[in-house]
Design a protein around this motif. Sequence first.
Motif, mmCIF file in Angstrom:
data_model
loop_
_atom_site.group_PDB
_atom_site.id
_atom_site.type_symbol
_atom_site.label_atom_id
_atom_site.label_comp_id
_atom_site.label_asym_id
_atom_site.label_seq_id
_atom_site.Cartn_x
_atom_site.Cartn_y
_atom_site.Cartn_z
ATOM 1 N N ALA A 100 0.829 -1.204 0.000
ATOM 2 C CA ALA A 100 0.000 0.000 0.000
ATOM 3 C C ALA A 100 0.867 1.259 0.000
ATOM 4 O O ALA A 100 0.574 2.233 -0.703
ATOM 5 N N GLU A 101 1.932 1.244 0.799
ATOM 6 C CA GLU A 101 2.827 2.409 0.857
ATOM 7 C C GLU A 101 3.532 2.621 -0.475
ATOM 8 O O GLU A 101 3.617 3.753 -0.975
ATOM 9 N N LEU A 102 4.049 1.545 -1.076
ATOM 10 C CA LEU A 102 4.721 1.663 -2.368
ATOM 11 C C LEU A 102 3.744 2.154 -3.441
ATOM 12 O O LEU A 102 4.094 3.010 -4.262
ATOM 13 N N ALA A 103 2.530 1.605 -3.427
ATOM 14 C CA ALA A 103 1.538 2.019 -4.418
ATOM 15 C C ALA A 103 1.223 3.509 -4.298
ATOM 16 O O ALA A 103 1.123 4.225 -5.305
ATOM 17 N N GLN A 104 1.082 3.985 -3.074
ATOM 18 C CA GLN A 104 0.773 5.399 -2.868
ATOM 19 C C GLN A 104 1.938 6.287 -3.290
ATOM 20 O O GLN A 104 1.741 7.319 -3.950
ATOM 21 N N MET A 105 3.160 5.898 -2.936
ATOM 22 C CA MET A 105 4.329 6.718 -3.278
ATOM 23 C C MET A 105 4.546 6.808 -4.778
ATOM 24 O O MET A 105 5.006 7.839 -5.288
ATOM 25 N N MET A 106 4.204 5.725 -5.510
ATOM 26 C CA MET A 106 4.487 5.699 -6.945
ATOM 27 C C MET A 106 3.263 5.960 -7.803
ATOM 28 O O MET A 106 3.358 5.999 -9.026
ATOM 29 N N GLY A 107 2.109 6.118 -7.185
ATOM 30 C CA GLY A 107 0.910 6.448 -7.946
ATOM 31 C C GLY A 107 0.407 5.331 -8.833
ATOM 32 O O GLY A 107 -0.084 5.574 -9.938
ATOM 33 N N VAL A 108 0.538 4.075 -8.349
ATOM 34 C CA VAL A 108 0.052 2.920 -9.102
ATOM 35 C C VAL A 108 -0.854 2.090 -8.204
ATOM 36 O O VAL A 108 -0.984 2.353 -7.012
ATOM 37 N N GLY B 151 2.536 -12.793 5.811
ATOM 38 C CA GLY B 151 2.068 -12.100 6.998
ATOM 39 C C GLY B 151 3.047 -11.112 7.593
ATOM 40 O O GLY B 151 2.731 -10.449 8.586
ATOM 41 N N ILE B 152 4.237 -11.005 7.004
ATOM 42 C CA ILE B 152 5.268 -10.112 7.548
ATOM 43 C C ILE B 152 5.631 -9.019 6.549
ATOM 44 O O ILE B 152 5.638 -7.835 6.869
ATOM 45 N N GLY B 153 5.958 -9.412 5.316
ATOM 46 C CA GLY B 153 6.337 -8.429 4.311
ATOM 47 C C GLY B 153 7.360 -8.991 3.347
ATOM 48 O O GLY B 153 7.610 -10.202 3.290
ATOM 49 N N ASN B 154 7.968 -8.103 2.583
ATOM 50 C CA ASN B 154 8.981 -8.470 1.595
ATOM 51 C C ASN B 154 10.340 -7.958 2.053
ATOM 52 O O ASN B 154 10.489 -6.773 2.361
ATOM 53 N N PHE B 155 11.324 -8.860 2.053
ATOM 54 C CA PHE B 155 12.644 -8.555 2.586
ATOM 55 C C PHE B 155 13.699 -8.624 1.490
ATOM 56 O O PHE B 155 13.663 -9.500 0.624
ATOM 57 N N VAL B 156 14.651 -7.678 1.557
ATOM 58 C CA VAL B 156 15.690 -7.556 0.547
ATOM 59 C C VAL B 156 16.718 -8.665 0.723
ATOM 60 O O VAL B 156 17.154 -8.965 1.837
ATOM 61 N N ARG B 157 17.110 -9.259 -0.397
ATOM 62 C CA ARG B 157 18.214 -10.219 -0.408
ATOM 63 C C ARG B 157 19.407 -9.555 -1.094
ATOM 64 O O ARG B 157 19.240 -8.576 -1.839
ATOM 65 N N PRO B 158 20.627 -10.047 -0.852
ATOM 66 C CA PRO B 158 21.801 -9.399 -1.457
ATOM 67 C C PRO B 158 21.658 -9.272 -2.972
ATOM 68 O O PRO B 158 21.497 -10.276 -3.676
ATOM 69 N N PRO B 159 21.697 -8.050 -3.499
ATOM 70 C CA PRO B 159 21.439 -7.858 -4.929
ATOM 71 C C PRO B 159 22.690 -8.067 -5.781
ATOM 72 O O PRO B 159 23.818 -7.882 -5.328
ATOM 73 N N THR B 160 22.472 -8.466 -7.022
ATOM 74 C CA THR B 160 23.536 -8.486 -8.028
ATOM 75 C C THR B 160 22.958 -7.885 -9.303
ATOM 76 O O THR B 160 21.750 -7.977 -9.557
ATOM 77 N N GLU B 161 23.823 -7.284 -10.110
ATOM 78 C CA GLU B 161 23.344 -6.668 -11.345
ATOM 79 C C GLU B 161 22.772 -7.692 -12.329
ATOM 80 O O GLU B 161 21.765 -7.425 -12.981
ATOM 81 N N PRO B 162 23.392 -8.894 -12.459
ATOM 82 C CA PRO B 162 22.766 -9.873 -13.360
ATOM 83 C C PRO B 162 21.345 -10.231 -12.955
ATOM 84 O O PRO B 162 20.463 -10.364 -13.806
ATOM 85 N N LEU B 163 21.101 -10.379 -11.646
ATOM 86 C CA LEU B 163 19.752 -10.692 -11.196
ATOM 87 C C LEU B 163 18.808 -9.522 -11.430
ATOM 88 O O LEU B 163 17.636 -9.708 -11.786
ATOM 89 N N PRO C 296 -8.181 -4.017 -6.665
ATOM 90 C CA PRO C 296 -9.191 -3.035 -6.275
ATOM 91 C C PRO C 296 -10.326 -2.967 -7.275
ATOM 92 O O PRO C 296 -10.152 -3.258 -8.456
ATOM 93 N N SER C 297 -11.504 -2.548 -6.824
ATOM 94 C CA SER C 297 -12.694 -2.590 -7.645
ATOM 95 C C SER C 297 -12.589 -1.752 -8.910
ATOM 96 O O SER C 297 -13.235 -2.039 -9.915
#
Length: 239
Positions: free
Chosen positions: A38-46, A69-81, A233-234
């Motif tokens: 919900a927060e991401l959607a509001q910040m980005m207008g989508v 039930g908790i959320g989405n957590f960042v994993r170590p990023p790589t540019e190929p991924l 959403p409707s």
Amino acid sequence: MEFHRVRSTKASTEVAEQILEAIRRGAFAPEARLPSEAELAQMMGVSRPTVREALSGLAAVGLIEPRVGIGNFVRPPTEPLARQALLLLESEASCLEIMEARTVLEPPLAELAARKRTEAQAERLEAIGAELGSLADPTTFDAYFSADKGFHLALVEATGNSLLSAVLVPLIHTMDERLYREFTREYYLKDAGDIGEVAGLHRSVAAAVRARHPAQARAAMRAHWMRMWRLVPSDEATG
């Protein structure tokens, strides 16, 4: 950390790009929890489903870890991924467009199948429906999803219409795409209760086709897709 509003391109790709850029700049370290949908959607207008599609793409390649039930957590990023995630989002069909197309096309398909099915085809649908019930658990998601796809393909076959098959079979095969699969796993079939409910909806379709009740078959398939549209959403749902 500030996000900017999304342009009217393929929105889920741009949402993913903004999240990745925030991770690259250190706004979210590995193991950090991302803002809510919900927060991401509001910040980005989508819409939230657009955010879900973007998150599904990131999760499919291992850049984030959804925790129920908790959320989405960042994993170590790589540019190929990161490149792989954006390519996935850009190259595969939109989950929302797949849902919209199947919502329009599959209820009348079920109606026609109830009119034209053979005895063997009705038995096949009932057998797959029973199989779905036996596989209704997150630990057997892959087998369940394969049987789910088989059910919808069997329904197309039961219409005996080659032109419908030419249209619907490629659409049903989008279930094999990683983005749609991840979206379904994380939001539509996230626990045993959800999977069991959806398996029951498939069995209702099979029973109506077996009984040669076209209107009931159509209504049962529509109920199946309306349940999936609860994720949306409707203002975006197909009426």
